[in-house]
Design a protein around this motif. Structure first.
Motif, PDB file in Angstrom:
ATOM      1  N   MET A   2       0.877  -1.214   0.140  1.00  0.00           N
ATOM      2  CA  MET A   2      -0.054  -0.068   0.078  1.00  0.00           C
ATOM      3  C   MET A   2       0.839   1.039  -0.164  1.00  0.00           C
ATOM      4  N   THR A   3       0.255   2.307  -0.626  1.00  0.00           N
ATOM      5  CA  THR A   3       1.109   3.562  -0.837  1.00  0.00           C
ATOM      6  C   THR A   3       0.982   4.101   0.859  1.00  0.00           C
ATOM      7  N   PRO A   4       1.430   5.086   1.136  1.00  0.00           N
ATOM      8  CA  PRO A   4       1.355   5.754   2.509  1.00  0.00           C
ATOM      9  C   PRO A   4      -0.112   6.420   2.350  1.00  0.00           C
ATOM     10  N   GLU A   5      -0.651   6.776   1.474  1.00  0.00           N
ATOM     11  CA  GLU A   5      -1.838   7.260   1.266  1.00  0.00           C
ATOM     12  C   GLU A   5      -3.217   6.492   1.392  1.00  0.00           C
ATOM     13  N   ARG A   6      -2.744   5.187   0.800  1.00  0.00           N
ATOM     14  CA  ARG A   6      -4.118   4.240   0.969  1.00  0.00           C
ATOM     15  C   ARG A   6      -3.955   3.554   2.255  1.00  0.00           C
ATOM     16  N   ALA A   7      -2.472   3.296   2.797  1.00  0.00           N
ATOM     17  CA  ALA A   7      -2.530   2.977   4.208  1.00  0.00           C
ATOM     18  C   ALA A   7      -3.015   3.789   5.254  1.00  0.00           C
ATOM     19  N   PHE A   8      -3.205   5.211   4.886  1.00  0.00           N
ATOM     20  CA  PHE A   8      -3.573   6.039   5.996  1.00  0.00           C
ATOM     21  C   PHE A   8      -5.261   5.936   6.100  1.00  0.00           C
ATOM     22  N   ILE A   9      -5.851   5.505   4.945  1.00  0.00           N
ATOM     23  CA  ILE A   9      -7.240   5.401   4.853  1.00  0.00           C
ATOM     24  C   ILE A   9      -7.443   4.144   5.749  1.00  0.00           C
ATOM     25  N   GLU A  10      -6.888   3.190   5.681  1.00  0.00           N
ATOM     26  CA  GLU A  10      -7.065   2.136   6.549  1.00  0.00           C
ATOM     27  C   GLU A  10      -6.723   2.327   8.144  1.00  0.00           C
ATOM     28  N   PHE A  11      -5.654   3.202   8.347  1.00  0.00           N
ATOM     29  CA  PHE A  11      -5.374   3.592   9.633  1.00  0.00           C
ATOM     30  C   PHE A  11      -6.420   4.601  10.238  1.00  0.00           C
TER      31      PHE A  11
END
Length: 130
Positions: free
Chosen positions: A73-82
């Motif tokens: 996951m890119t940081p931005e995609r991972a941030f959605i899950e976070f």
């Protein structure tokens, strides 16, 4: 691709630490997959296969590790899950968004996220609330 699978990507705790969303060090790697599920322990590391719908497999980059391309996951995609997992930590989420997230990339990925309740939460509590 990893084990000849196309519909997967690495995410969750290991990436939250890699992208500095948290200081927690994970000995678990979560792999979002449309086909596989379950847990596998290799040496002292757990690999958790989380079965998800195809529409959640997006926002990744291919990275070569030891001669094999893997999707993370890119940081931005991972941030959605976070955000989805840490709704009670509004101030932390806002700080991460301001300091570590590419806003344009994030908004494009957020618009593609299939769950409206998560999109609404992020828009209301992080994007629109300064």
């Amino acid at each position: 691709t990893y084990c000849d699978y196309q519909n997967y990507m690495f995410g969750w705790l290991s990436l939250y630490n890699k992208y500095w969303f948290t200081t927690q060090i994970a000995n678990k790697y979560t792999i979002y997959s449309t086909e596989l599920y379950g847990t596998k322990k290799i040496l002292n590391t757990f690999f958790i296969f989380k079965k998800v719908k195809q529409e959640l497999i997006y926002g990744y980059k291919d990275k070569m590790i030891d001669g094999i391309y893997v999707r993370i996951m890119t940081p931005e995609r991972a941030f959605i899950e976070f955000c989805r997992e840490n709704k009670s930590r509004i101030n932390t989420l806002k700080a991460i968004y301001e300091q570590k997230i590419d806003k344009q990339v994030f908004e494009k990925l957020l618009n593609k996220y299939p769950y409206q309740n998560v999109r609404n939460f992020i828009q209301k509590e992080i994007l629109w609330c300064k």
